[in-house]
Scaffold this motif. Structure first.
Motif, PDB file in Angstrom:
ATOM      1  N   GLY A  38     -12.230  25.853 -20.576  1.00  0.00           N
ATOM      2  CA  GLY A  38     -13.361  26.061 -21.477  1.00  0.00           C
ATOM      3  C   GLY A  38     -13.908  27.466 -21.395  1.00  0.00           C
ATOM      4  N   ALA A  39     -14.066  27.974 -20.175  1.00  0.00           N
ATOM      5  CA  ALA A  39     -14.573  29.344 -20.002  1.00  0.00           C
ATOM      6  C   ALA A  39     -13.608  30.351 -20.595  1.00  0.00           C
ATOM      7  CB  ALA A  39     -14.805  29.619 -18.516  1.00  0.00           C
ATOM      8  N   ALA A  40     -12.311  30.140 -20.388  1.00  0.00           N
ATOM      9  CA  ALA A  40     -11.314  31.063 -20.921  1.00  0.00           C
ATOM     10  C   ALA A  40     -11.292  31.042 -22.445  1.00  0.00           C
ATOM     11  CB  ALA A  40      -9.930  30.717 -20.363  1.00  0.00           C
ATOM     12  N   ALA A  41     -11.499  29.860 -23.047  1.00  0.00           N
ATOM     13  CA  ALA A  41     -11.518  29.769 -24.509  1.00  0.00           C
ATOM     14  C   ALA A  41     -12.670  30.576 -25.090  1.00  0.00           C
ATOM     15  CB  ALA A  41     -11.632  28.300 -24.938  1.00  0.00           C
ATOM     16  N   ILE A  42     -13.852  30.478 -24.460  1.00  0.00           N
ATOM     17  CA  ILE A  42     -14.998  31.261 -24.941  1.00  0.00           C
ATOM     18  C   ILE A  42     -14.757  32.748 -24.721  1.00  0.00           C
ATOM     19  CG2 ILE A  42     -17.447  31.753 -24.562  1.00  0.00           C
ATOM     20  CD1 ILE A  42     -17.832  28.837 -23.837  1.00  0.00           C
ATOM     21  N   ALA A  43     -14.282  33.106 -23.521  1.00  0.00           N
ATOM     22  CA  ALA A  43     -14.057  34.517 -23.209  1.00  0.00           C
ATOM     23  C   ALA A  43     -13.021  35.126 -24.136  1.00  0.00           C
ATOM     24  CB  ALA A  43     -13.622  34.663 -21.753  1.00  0.00           C
ATOM     25  N   SER A  44     -11.977  34.382 -24.460  1.00  0.00           N
ATOM     26  CA  SER A  44     -10.957  34.896 -25.365  1.00  0.00           C
ATOM     27  C   SER A  44     -11.537  35.157 -26.754  1.00  0.00           C
ATOM     28  CB  SER A  44      -9.796  33.898 -25.450  1.00  0.00           C
ATOM     29  OG  SER A  44      -8.793  34.358 -26.321  1.00  0.00           O
ATOM     30  N   ALA A  45     -12.349  34.220 -27.252  1.00  0.00           N
ATOM     31  CA  ALA A  45     -12.951  34.387 -28.575  1.00  0.00           C
ATOM     32  C   ALA A  45     -13.977  35.507 -28.599  1.00  0.00           C
ATOM     33  CB  ALA A  45     -13.594  33.073 -29.013  1.00  0.00           C
ATOM     34  N   ALA A  46     -14.645  35.731 -27.457  1.00  0.00           N
ATOM     35  CA  ALA A  46     -15.709  36.741 -27.374  1.00  0.00           C
ATOM     36  C   ALA A  46     -15.210  38.085 -26.864  1.00  0.00           C
ATOM     37  CB  ALA A  46     -16.824  36.242 -26.460  1.00  0.00           C
ATOM     38  N   ALA A  97      -4.241  35.035 -16.415  1.00  0.00           N
ATOM     39  CA  ALA A  97      -3.226  35.986 -16.876  1.00  0.00           C
ATOM     40  C   ALA A  97      -2.412  35.404 -18.028  1.00  0.00           C
ATOM     41  CB  ALA A  97      -2.311  36.374 -15.717  1.00  0.00           C
ATOM     42  N   THR A  98      -2.090  34.107 -17.923  1.00  0.00           N
ATOM     43  CA  THR A  98      -1.331  33.444 -18.988  1.00  0.00           C
ATOM     44  C   THR A  98      -2.100  33.461 -20.300  1.00  0.00           C
ATOM     45  OG1 THR A  98      -0.232  31.995 -17.398  1.00  0.00           O
ATOM     46  CG2 THR A  98      -0.272  31.259 -19.692  1.00  0.00           C
ATOM     47  N   ARG A  99      -3.417  33.327 -20.208  1.00  0.00           N
ATOM     48  CA  ARG A  99      -4.259  33.350 -21.409  1.00  0.00           C
ATOM     49  C   ARG A  99      -4.663  34.772 -21.816  1.00  0.00           C
ATOM     50  NH1 ARG A  99      -7.143  28.578 -22.774  1.00  0.00           N
ATOM     51  NH2 ARG A  99      -6.502  26.754 -21.559  1.00  0.00           N
ATOM     52  N   ALA A 100      -4.235  35.767 -21.051  1.00  0.00           N
ATOM     53  CA  ALA A 100      -4.585  37.166 -21.309  1.00  0.00           C
ATOM     54  C   ALA A 100      -6.096  37.368 -21.327  1.00  0.00           C
ATOM     55  CB  ALA A 100      -3.960  37.644 -22.619  1.00  0.00           C
ATOM     56  N   VAL A 101      -6.784  36.692 -20.403  1.00  0.00           N
ATOM     57  CA  VAL A 101      -8.239  36.806 -20.279  1.00  0.00           C
ATOM     58  C   VAL A 101      -8.562  37.521 -18.969  1.00  0.00           C
ATOM     59  CG1 VAL A 101     -10.396  35.530 -20.000  1.00  0.00           C
ATOM     60  CG2 VAL A 101      -8.680  34.724 -21.631  1.00  0.00           C
ATOM     61  N   PRO A 102      -9.292  38.632 -19.011  1.00  0.00           N
ATOM     62  CA  PRO A 102      -9.666  39.312 -17.765  1.00  0.00           C
ATOM     63  C   PRO A 102     -10.689  38.503 -16.985  1.00  0.00           C
ATOM     64  CG  PRO A 102     -10.778  40.336 -19.621  1.00  0.00           C
ATOM     65  CD  PRO A 102      -9.838  39.313 -20.199  1.00  0.00           C
ATOM     66  N   GLY A 103     -10.666  38.645 -15.658  1.00  0.00           N
ATOM     67  CA  GLY A 103     -11.643  37.923 -14.856  1.00  0.00           C
ATOM     68  C   GLY A 103     -11.467  38.181 -13.386  1.00  0.00           C
ATOM     69  N   ASP A 104     -12.388  37.647 -12.606  1.00  0.00           N
ATOM     70  CA  ASP A 104     -12.280  37.751 -11.155  1.00  0.00           C
ATOM     71  C   ASP A 104     -12.860  36.493 -10.526  1.00  0.00           C
ATOM     72  OD1 ASP A 104     -15.030  38.014 -11.334  1.00  0.00           O
ATOM     73  OD2 ASP A 104     -15.031  40.167 -10.950  1.00  0.00           O
TER      74      ASP A 104
END
Length: 297
Positions: A38-46, A97-104
């Motif tokens: 869920g967090a990755a979906a929002i981060a990807s869209a934003a 990484a698979t979703r190409a979303v940056p994070g830590d």
């Protein structure tokens, strides 16, 4: 009530641009992957980052006047918890990484600090938090509810709860706003605005709304809907008669009827002790919701 929305250039371009850091709680439970998705979906869209808070409740050694070092059994449990956490962290990095979303990932060991307090502290460094609610374990659900209450009341940030077995899909097709004329509902509606602007349709729902100095019972919710429309949200007002049923059940039935992908609700409008003692809509929604739910206090 339905009116063509007025869409500003900024809103049309990127309604989610206000969010740069999306928090995600990893509670060391099997449902953590639901929160991360869920967090990755929002981060990807934003085009935002995901900040994962990995919460590790650590068992505390029993005080012993004769002991000069930690009980080896406790030390072994600590080592096992940390090893499991490192494996989970590697898996989280791979998924991002698979979703190409940056994070830590930040690992928070809770020995003498309440886990909920640590989670709230970390959430203050994000724009919103996403967490999952387990569906099969009563014990795990009770534990996550304690974390949720701490996040909602002490972080100052909104919390999205994704129940296990559901997905937060972006863009959201239909959203439901649970409207009451209270500060909590107002704050929830405003803080969810980026998601509401992203939605194809929004239903603002009132249940047995009383008359107020500004609106009759027959017009309850019109003012809030007009504000949403002014921001560019396509909104419809639906007024429901409670007929003695619990508000949470009414809302969730309505969400199922319209096939909502998101419910927006104010949280803990009553004193928290009352919610714990006799139950309340926030607590019931947390345990019973089958749709991702955006809470704000």
């Amino acid at each position: 009530m339905s009116t063509a929305p007025r869409t500003t250039t900024m809103h049309a371009a990127q309604p989610l641009a206000a969010w740069r850091e999306v928090g995600c709680l990893a509670a060391q439970l099997p449902c953590d992957g639901v929160a991360l998705a869920g967090a990755a979906a929002i981060a990807s869209a934003a085009h935002a980052r995901v900040t994962v808070s990995q919460l590790l409740p650590m068992p505390v050694d029993t005080a012993n006047a004769w002991a000069l070092s930690m009980d080896p059994v406790i030390a072994e449990r600590h080592d096992r918890i940390r090893r499991d956490a490192r494996r989970q962290a590697d898996d989280i990095r791979q998924r991002l990484a698979t979703r190409a979303v940056p994070g830590d990932i930040t690992t928070l060991e809770s020995s003498f600090e309440e886990p909920a307090s640590l989670a709230a502290m970390a959430a203050r460094r994000t724009d919103l938090s996403v967490m999952a609610r387990p569906s099969d374990s009563v014990t795990d659900a009770a534990y996550t509810h304690t974390i949720f209450a701490g996040l909602l009341l002490a972080s100052g940030r909104p919390v999205i709860v994704v129940p296990e077995g559901s997905d937060l899909v972006m863009p959201i097709q239909r959203a439901v706003v649970a409207w009451t004329d209270t500060p909590e509902a107002t704050r929830a509606m405003h803080e969810a605005m980026p998601l509401l602007l992203h939605a194809s349709a929004v239903h603002l729902v009132t249940i047995d709304a009383p008359a107020s100095p500004l609106e009759s019972a027959a017009n309850a919710g019109d003012g809030a809907a007009a504000l949403l429309q002014a921001h560019g949200v396509a909104v419809t007002v639906d007024r429901i008669r409670g007929q003695g049923r619990a508000t949470s059940r009414q809302l969730l039935d309505y969400c199922r009827t319209v096939k909502a992908g998101l419910l927006v609700a104010g949280g803990y409008g009553h004193a928290r002790w009352r919610e714990w003692a006799v139950g309340g809509t926030t607590r019931e929604l947390f345990f019973e919701t089958s749709v991702p739910t955006f809470f704000s206090h």
